[in-house]
Design a protein around this motif. Structure first.
Motif, PDB file in Angstrom:
ATOM      1  N   THR A  85     -11.151  -5.877   0.825  1.00 44.38           N
ATOM      2  CA  THR A  85     -12.139  -5.554  -0.052  1.00 44.38           C
ATOM      3  C   THR A  85     -11.912  -5.523  -1.125  1.00 44.38           C
ATOM      4  OG1 THR A  85     -13.374  -3.470   1.296  1.00 44.38           O
ATOM      5  CG2 THR A  85     -13.544  -3.594  -0.697  1.00 44.38           C
ATOM      6  N   TRP A  86     -10.807  -5.234  -1.578  1.00 49.04           N
ATOM      7  CA  TRP A  86     -10.459  -5.371  -3.090  1.00 49.04           C
ATOM      8  C   TRP A  86     -10.341  -6.585  -3.535  1.00 49.04           C
ATOM      9  CZ3 TRP A  86     -11.550  -2.527  -7.126  1.00 49.04           C
ATOM     10  CH2 TRP A  86     -11.519  -1.353  -6.918  1.00 49.04           C
TER      11      TRP A  86
ATOM     12  N   GLN B 202     -11.174  -9.668  -2.428  1.00 48.92           N
ATOM     13  CA  GLN B 202     -12.897 -10.221  -2.440  1.00 48.92           C
ATOM     14  C   GLN B 202     -12.920 -10.209  -3.870  1.00 48.92           C
ATOM     15  OE1 GLN B 202     -14.411 -12.457  -0.362  1.00 48.92           O
ATOM     16  NE2 GLN B 202     -15.688 -12.588  -1.722  1.00 48.92           N
ATOM     17  N   ILE B 203     -13.670  -8.703  -4.082  1.00 46.95           N
ATOM     18  CA  ILE B 203     -13.597  -8.306  -5.314  1.00 46.95           C
ATOM     19  C   ILE B 203     -13.117  -9.316  -6.560  1.00 46.95           C
ATOM     20  CG2 ILE B 203     -14.379  -6.738  -7.218  1.00 46.95           C
ATOM     21  CD1 ILE B 203     -14.853  -4.174  -4.164  1.00 46.95           C
ATOM     22  N   TYR B 204     -12.518  -8.729  -6.197  1.00 49.59           N
ATOM     23  CA  TYR B 204     -11.283  -9.454  -7.597  1.00 49.59           C
ATOM     24  C   TYR B 204     -12.044 -11.086  -7.653  1.00 49.59           C
ATOM     25  CZ  TYR B 204      -8.281  -5.387  -8.254  1.00 49.59           C
ATOM     26  OH  TYR B 204      -8.023  -3.925  -8.313  1.00 49.59           O
TER      27      TYR B 204
ATOM     28  N   LYS C  42      -9.022  -2.000   3.445  1.00 48.62           N
ATOM     29  CA  LYS C  42      -8.914  -1.776   1.847  1.00 48.62           C
ATOM     30  C   LYS C  42      -8.655  -2.653   1.289  1.00 48.62           C
ATOM     31  CE  LYS C  42      -5.634   0.815  -0.098  1.00 48.62           C
ATOM     32  NZ  LYS C  42      -4.741   1.434   0.184  1.00 48.62           N
ATOM     33  N   TYR C  43      -7.410  -3.416   1.035  1.00 47.94           N
ATOM     34  CA  TYR C  43      -6.895  -4.554   0.591  1.00 47.94           C
ATOM     35  C   TYR C  43      -7.887  -6.149   0.681  1.00 47.94           C
ATOM     36  CZ  TYR C  43      -2.898  -1.424  -0.782  1.00 47.94           C
ATOM     37  OH  TYR C  43      -2.128  -0.536  -1.072  1.00 47.94           O
TER      38      TYR C  43
ATOM     39  N   ALA D 192      -3.140  -8.508   2.011  1.00 50.81           N
ATOM     40  CA  ALA D 192      -4.120  -7.560   2.665  1.00 50.81           C
ATOM     41  C   ALA D 192      -3.821  -7.827   4.319  1.00 50.81           C
ATOM     42  CB  ALA D 192      -5.627  -8.332   2.378  1.00 50.81           C
TER      43      ALA D 192
ATOM     44  N   ILE E 195      -8.542  -0.615 -12.886  1.00 53.05           N
ATOM     45  CA  ILE E 195      -9.284  -0.215 -11.552  1.00 53.05           C
ATOM     46  C   ILE E 195      -8.548  -0.740 -10.092  1.00 53.05           C
ATOM     47  CG2 ILE E 195     -11.083   1.009 -12.437  1.00 53.05           C
ATOM     48  CD1 ILE E 195     -13.117  -1.212 -11.005  1.00 53.05           C
ATOM     49  N   GLY E 196      -8.645  -0.584  -8.918  1.00 51.48           N
ATOM     50  CA  GLY E 196      -8.220  -1.184  -7.563  1.00 51.48           C
ATOM     51  C   GLY E 196      -6.857  -1.584  -7.492  1.00 51.48           C
ATOM     52  N   PRO E 197      -6.305  -2.513  -6.168  1.00 51.56           N
ATOM     53  CA  PRO E 197      -4.914  -2.226  -6.408  1.00 51.56           C
ATOM     54  C   PRO E 197      -4.336  -3.254  -6.996  1.00 51.56           C
ATOM     55  CG  PRO E 197      -6.209  -2.802  -4.961  1.00 51.56           C
ATOM     56  CD  PRO E 197      -7.289  -2.420  -5.854  1.00 51.56           C
TER      57      PRO E 197
ATOM     58  N   VAL F 149      -7.292  -6.424 -15.056  1.00 54.04           N
ATOM     59  CA  VAL F 149      -8.749  -5.489 -14.228  1.00 54.04           C
ATOM     60  C   VAL F 149      -9.165  -5.155 -15.068  1.00 54.04           C
ATOM     61  CG1 VAL F 149      -9.441  -4.504 -12.620  1.00 54.04           C
ATOM     62  CG2 VAL F 149      -7.615  -5.947 -12.035  1.00 54.04           C
TER      63      VAL F 149
END
Length: 172
Positions: A151-152, A154-156, A148-149, A137, A87-89, A83
């Protein structure tokens, strides 16, 4: 007369680990099996079938199995979530990333011998990556953590899938 500086050219980074011997990078591999390459990829990633016999020799590592709450997964021991800026989990999605990295190495493995897997194979690796992140998630306690998870995830997943489109669903 020669120009003072050589013309710029594309440089391809070696995707093998630093300790991989030249014989490992050039070892002969057998042909990709015929049939549904999406199912084949899923079977490799879930451990339903073992890695190709010479995978370790060719790719420089031996995949290992882990058990998750959602089934067995095969892992690249050197894999990680690449990443930008970390950033992110990243740690939370480590298991999904290591399985996904193994899938991409399978794409490289079969491409190396001149018989690349069909685009369905990369799509299957990306789909399992997405599913594994969303499973993580959805397993979280508390609505805020799940949100929160998700959302991440989906982004990843979207970033990975867009990159696959950009690369024509072929080997990375």
């Amino acid at each position: 007369a020669r120009p003072a500086t050589p013309p710029a050219r594309n440089v391809v980074k070696d995707s093998f680990s630093a300790g991989t011997a030249a014989t490992q990078r050039t070892a002969a591999v057998k042909a990709a099996p015929p049939g549904d390459h999406g199912k084949l990829m899923n079977d490799y990633l879930t451990g339903a079938i073992p890695p190709p016999a010479d995978f370790e020799q060719v790719m420089g590592y031996k995949p290992f199995a882990i058990q998750t709450p959602h089934g067995q997964r095969m892992q690249d021991p050197h894999g990680y979530a690449s990443v930008p800026g970390q950033i992110g989990p990243v740690k939370e999605f480590d298991k999904a990333a290591k399985t996904h990295d193994y899938g991409y190495d399978l794409l490289r493995y079969f491409d190396k011998k001149g018989t690349p897997l069909k685009p369905e194979a990369r799509k299957a690796a990306d789909k399992l990556f997405r599913n594994d992140m969303f499973d993580y998630a959805n397993d979280q306690k508390g609505a805020l953590n799940r949100f929160k998870y998700r959302t991440w995830a989906q982004i990843y997943a979207t970033a990975v899938e867009l990159n696959s489109v950009r690369q024509g669903h072929g080997p990375p």
